[in-house]
Design a protein around this motif. Structure first.
Motif, mmCIF file in Angstrom:
data_model
loop_
_atom_site.group_PDB
_atom_site.id
_atom_site.type_symbol
_atom_site.label_atom_id
_atom_site.label_comp_id
_atom_site.label_asym_id
_atom_site.label_seq_id
_atom_site.Cartn_x
_atom_site.Cartn_y
_atom_site.Cartn_z
ATOM 1 N N ASP A 176 0.875 -1.176 0.000
ATOM 2 C CA ASP A 176 0.000 0.000 0.000
ATOM 3 C C ASP A 176 0.908 1.219 0.000
ATOM 4 O OD1 ASP A 176 -1.979 1.860 0.200
ATOM 5 O OD2 ASP A 176 -2.633 1.312 2.211
ATOM 6 N N ASN A 234 -6.673 -3.339 2.276
ATOM 7 C CA ASN A 234 -6.834 -2.426 1.148
ATOM 8 C C ASN A 234 -5.507 -2.039 0.515
ATOM 9 O OD1 ASN A 234 -9.583 -2.471 1.362
ATOM 10 N ND2 ASN A 234 -9.734 -0.593 2.548
ATOM 11 N N HIS A 244 -10.044 2.956 -3.863
ATOM 12 C CA HIS A 244 -11.155 2.137 -3.374
ATOM 13 C C HIS A 244 -12.480 2.885 -3.284
ATOM 14 C CE1 HIS A 244 -7.607 -0.116 -1.939
ATOM 15 N NE2 HIS A 244 -8.379 -1.168 -2.082
ATOM 16 N N HIS A 256 -14.607 -2.318 1.596
ATOM 17 C CA HIS A 256 -13.817 -3.295 0.862
ATOM 18 C C HIS A 256 -13.143 -4.259 1.811
ATOM 19 C CE1 HIS A 256 -14.041 -1.451 -3.205
ATOM 20 N NE2 HIS A 256 -14.370 -0.396 -2.498
ATOM 21 N N HIS A 276 -11.499 -7.779 0.660
ATOM 22 C CA HIS A 276 -10.313 -7.991 -0.148
ATOM 23 C C HIS A 276 -9.462 -9.085 0.439
ATOM 24 C CE1 HIS A 276 -11.024 -5.037 -3.057
ATOM 25 N NE2 HIS A 276 -10.708 -3.962 -2.358
#
Length: 468
Positions: free
Chosen positions: A218, A233, A336, A465, A468
């Motif tokens: 990330d 995420n 996202h 989300h 994921h």
């Protein structure tokens, strides 16, 4: 320094060959060299030629995708390696670099290759700012060599070197990674692959043998360092810390028997899919799968902490896509919380927003592929140190991919150790999809009805989300 076969893995000729491939030897004293193997590090993120053994038992080497294998030295019958845990600069793809943690100059670190029954000694030097350890994932070894800091060993302090020694008892595909501040250190890219080859080189032989790890980061656009507290995420899905179009193709010969070994050190599962061929899962990190337990597949799901070895015969010429089948894992720098703008006209807004944001571009009205089309026609402004969501260009235009995507390139007449990209496949005449130029009939649809359904169902979609 005059290396010998019994004390050093690297000959003078090997040194220049390796240095030309982006691998360098660190300067060490003769006294230090007598106690420790050389520190060999890599500077480039390209796939390097297999490291054929010239000491120890023979084996058929693997090729690490966008990586390399670590040289060793033989000392009194023991195969000695030197790993250095340290901050590294890794190119994720052309146009983006990341400040990661890795081993010997790269993330992931070099692949370690040994033979079943080898006595192995690994020196691990810690150049990180905090303590670390190395866990040899999947290996049968003495408990004190298992690498769980605090439980089976003291952690390795910064600036210190620890020694791991054990017998490679079981042939198969494994990984190595820290079990010290694991969330931070693995989020920063500290990991590597391990292959223990069978004693008999003729056991389950293949012509080309590839290996790589699945990992994820990330990294916000404009930043160079991963967020270490991200759980799900992630915005960069990578193979060996590379994202398409930075992932090298897997180049194979027509009729080659091919093995691809894949390990998963991300936070989610990955259904890995191959086009144009069927394969069988022939191995896991638990061992080889008996032939009677195998079946044909084109996709295999690899869970967190698992390894899979797949095998197939490359009997169809062409450029065959090879990728994770989670669609958001074949995108780069993925956001996202973007709104869905399909069908939304933005013409009247472009002028107004451009007054505030000069480089603003309307997108999403017809889908996200228009981003690739615009990028091919002009230089799209991007934040510092990031990648387009979808990118890559083939002989027929934009590929519209990113992340965990590469190509298995099957060609005829390649030399044994030729892994160079042969370029686009030249399709025989009449074998490429083409535009139909005739008349397309109108679709017949039932007339719209004003009647309401007997039962009206309202559905609320889940938000966020977290899946994921």
């Amino acid at each position: 320094m005059k290396p010998t076969d019994t004390t050093n893995r690297i000959t003078r000729r090997d040194f220049f060959k390796i240095a030309g491939a982006g691998v360098a030897l660190s300067a060490v004293s003769k006294v230090g060299l007598a106690a420790l193997p050389e520190i060999v590090s890599a500077e480039k993120a390209n796939t390097q030629a297999p490291l054929h053994p010239n000491t120890g038992r023979p084996y058929n080497p693997v090729v690490t995708l966008n990586g390399w294998s670590l040289p060793w030295r033989m000392k009194n019958g023991v195969k000695e390696f030197h790993l250095v845990a340290e901050p590294v600069l890794r190119e994720i793809a052309p146009g983006m670099k990341a400040h990661l943690w890795g081993y010997n100059g790269q993330s992931p670190g070099p692949t370690i290759e040994v033979v079943e029954g080898d006595r192995v000694r690994i020196f691990v030097t810690n150049r990180l700012p905090e303590k670390t350890s190395v866990h040899w994932h999947g290996q049968r070894l003495p408990n004190g060599m298992d690498g769980v800091s605090g439980l089976t060993q003291p952690a390795i302090p910064p600036g210190k070197t620890f020694v791991y020694e054990f017998e490679a008892k079981r042939a198969g595909t494994f990984m190595y990674h820290p079990h010290a501040d694991e969330m931070v250190q693995m989020a920063m890219g500290l990991m590597g692959s391990w292959v223990t080859h069978p004693k008999n080189p003729k056991f389950m032989p293949v012509d080309r043998d590839f290996i790589f790890l699945l990992n994820a980061y990330d990294i916000e656009p404009g930043s160079y360092k991963p967020k270490i507290n991200t759980m799900l995420n992630f915005n960069l899905w990578t193979w060996n810390s590379r994202a398409f179009p930075g992932i090298d193709p897997l180049v194979v010969n027509m009729k080659d028997r091919v093995r691809i070994r894949v390990g998963n050190l991300t936070m989610t599962n990955h259904p890995i899919h191959l086009h144009g061929h069927e394969f069988q899962v022939t191995g896991t990190d638990g061992g080889w799968v008996p032939p009677s337990a195998r079946w044909p597949e084109v996709t295999t799901d690899i869970g967190v902490g698992q390894m899979r070895a797949i095998e197939f015969v490359a009997d169809e010429l062409g450029d065959w896509a090879f990728h994770c089948h989670k669609s958001h894992h074949t995108m780069n720098a993925m956001g996202h919380d973007l709104p869905t703008l399909l069908g939304v006209k933005q013409d009247d807004l472009v002028g107004k927003i451009s007054n505030l944001v000069p480089d603003y571009m309307a997108m999403g009205e017809t889908g996200m592929a228009e981003m690739s089309e615009m990028a091919s026609m002009m230089d799209m402004p991007l934040p510092e140190n990031t990648l387009p969501m979808m990118t890559g260009t083939g002989q027929y235009g934009a590929i519209d991919m990113g992340g965990m995507f590469s190509v298995v390139k099957v060609r005829a007449g390649l030399a044994k150790d030729d892994y160079k990209d042969p370029g686009p496949y030249k399709h025989p005449k009449g074998t490429v999809a083409y535009e139909f130029e005739g008349t397309v009939p109108l679709a017949e649809r039932p007339s719209a009805s004003d009647e309401k359904p007997a039962v009206e169902v309202q559905v609320r979609k889940p938000t966020g989300h977290e899946g994921h």
